[in-house]
Enzyme design. Structure first.
Site, short mmCIF file in Angstrom:
data_model
loop_
_atom_site.label_atom_id
_atom_site.label_comp_id
_atom_site.label_asym_id
_atom_site.label_seq_id
_atom_site.Cartn_x
_atom_site.Cartn_y
_atom_site.Cartn_z
N CYS A 1 37.84 29.39 64.71
CA CYS A 1 38.50 30.46 65.48
C CYS A 1 39.91 30.05 65.94
O CYS A 1 40.20 28.85 66.06
CB CYS A 1 37.65 30.88 66.67
SG CYS A 1 37.64 29.70 68.02
N GLU B 1 25.13 27.94 67.53
CA GLU B 1 25.91 28.84 66.68
C GLU B 1 25.53 28.67 65.21
O GLU B 1 25.39 29.66 64.47
CB GLU B 1 27.41 28.59 66.86
CG GLU B 1 28.25 29.55 66.02
CD GLU B 1 29.71 29.16 65.93
OE1 GLU B 1 30.28 28.75 66.95
OE2 GLU B 1 30.26 29.28 64.82
N ASN C 1 33.53 21.51 70.76
CA ASN C 1 34.99 21.60 70.63
C ASN C 1 35.69 20.56 71.51
O ASN C 1 36.77 20.09 71.18
CB ASN C 1 35.47 23.02 70.91
CG ASN C 1 35.45 23.37 72.36
OD1 ASN C 1 36.39 23.07 73.08
ND2 ASN C 1 34.36 23.96 72.83
N THR D 1 32.65 27.80 64.26
CA THR D 1 33.98 28.24 64.74
C THR D 1 34.74 27.16 65.50
O THR D 1 35.96 27.24 65.62
CB THR D 1 33.83 29.45 65.68
OG1 THR D 1 32.91 29.12 66.71
CG2 THR D 1 33.36 30.68 64.92
N CYS E 1 30.59 36.28 70.87
CA CYS E 1 32.05 36.37 70.75
C CYS E 1 32.42 37.12 69.48
O CYS E 1 31.81 36.91 68.42
CB CYS E 1 32.63 34.95 70.70
SG CYS E 1 34.39 34.94 70.37
N CYS F 1 38.24 29.74 76.62
CA CYS F 1 38.68 30.79 75.69
C CYS F 1 38.14 32.14 76.18
O CYS F 1 37.24 32.19 77.02
CB CYS F 1 38.14 30.49 74.29
SG CYS F 1 36.34 30.47 74.26
S1 SF4 Z 1 34.38 31.55 68.66
FE1 SF4 Z 1 36.19 30.59 69.57
S2 SF4 Z 1 36.95 32.14 71.01
FE2 SF4 Z 1 34.85 32.69 70.54
S3 SF4 Z 1 33.59 31.71 72.12
FE3 SF4 Z 1 33.65 30.30 70.38
S4 SF4 Z 1 35.38 28.94 70.86
FE4 SF4 Z 1 35.61 30.75 72.16
#
Ligand code: SF4
Length: 309
Positions: free
Chosen positions: A212, A147, A242, A182, A117, A36
């Site tokens: 996201c 995160e 993810n 996210t 991000c 991404c």
């Molecule tokens: S929030 Fe989404 S776009 Fe941003 S770094 Fe994480 S996975 Fe990638």
């Protein structure tokens, strides 16, 4: 769908199948896959600063071994806590961090490179809004993920849930504000929110969807891919959240799903009697890693087809 349909040698699937002479093996890429913009920009920033001088990254920049090895080769250090940093420059990853941690870095006189991000900033703002408006914050995500630690790092009271049992362990609050890591699967997040509403019917439950768009795009494309494929290969780091979610999404639509980190993990026996192979990858997987996996899939599938004719 971004279908790469380069035909390969026709295969015979068992001695009683003659129509296979007209069949081709297809390797289909998901319409959205791989790195991404948030991770890509963070890696570019890390490489740029690594060339300029000694650099420490706070936590893993990405959950991908090949990217981490490239940074290690440039002498980039990784620290799990600000107190461990021995360089004067510290980089915050795309996963972000809390204001409290940033204050500690400033107090230590560190030069901070921020690669958070923009979509993680959106999640931080959602959490701040919920807390400011008097909601007890509940994050749907992995408790130990960098995160999630960043999202909760400025809160004195909060909960992190992921499974149904976690919801059962929650205490009642008059107002509950829910946001998500996210990279969680959006269906899973909605399921958890519904469960919270069922468990606390007297509470006001407010949900801000912070999954996201790149994650949502990859998940819906993976589901579409898995519906069309006999085997799906998902490329990404073992500890990448993810990527694991993509594996789970694909497994809901296809019974033969394999998670690989590199091309070396791809096994020939996965392609025995298979004509349609799906390929997808997590948001921290570089394009060249995906290309090498695809090349090996083609090579092995072709060998399997030759062996069975
Ligand atoms: S929030 Fe989404 S776009 Fe941003 S770094 Fe994480 S996975 Fe990638």
């Amino acid at each position: 769908m971004d279908g790469d349909v380069r035909p390969m040698k026709a295969r015979k699937r068992g001695s009683n199948v003659t129509a296979c002479a007209t069949e081709t093996i297809r390797v289909i890429r998901a319409a959205h896959l791989g790195m991404c913009f948030g991770v890509r920009d963070a890696i570019a920033l890390a490489l740029e600063h690594a060339d300029a001088g000694p650099l420490t990254i706070l936590g893993d920049l990405v959950h991908n071994p090949s990217v981490l090895s490239a940074l290690e080769a440039k002498g980039v250090a990784v620290a799990q806590d600000v107190a461990e940093v021995k360089t004067t420059t510290l980089m915050v990853t795309a996963h972000g961090t809390s204001e409290r941690t940033l204050a500690r870095t400033r107090a230590l006189g560190l030069n901070v490179v921020e690669a958070t991000c923009p979509l993680v900033h959106v999640a931080h703002r959602a959490v701040t809004t919920l807390a400011r408006d008097g909601y007890h914050v509940v994050i749907v995500g992995r408790r130990d993920h960098v995160e999630v630690r960043g999202l909760t790092g400025d809160l004195d009271r909060f909960d992190v849930v992921l499974e149904d049992d976690d919801v059962l362990a929650l205490e009642e609050h008059p107002r509950i504000g829910v946001a998500a890591q996210t990279t969680q699967a959006v269906e899973k997040v909605r399921h958890v929110v519904d469960l919270i509403k069922q468990r606390f019917p007297r509470s006001e439950v407010r949900f801000i969807d912070t999954v996201c768009k790149p994650t949502k795009d990859r998940q819906s494309a993976a589901a579409e891919l898995a519906r069309q494929s006999e085997v799906v290969i998902v490329v990404g780091g073992r500890s990448s959240n993810n990527t694991r979610e993509l594996v789970n999404t694909c497994a809901r639509h296809c019974t033969r799903v394999h998670h690989v980190q590199t091309d070396a993990d791809v096994r020939p026996e996965w392609f025995d009697g298979v004509n349609v192979i799906g390929l997808t990858a997590g948001t921290s997987t570089p394009g060249d890693v995906i290309d090498r996996v695809e090349a090996r899939i083609r090579r092995l599938a072709e060998q399997e087809a030759s062996a069975s004719t």
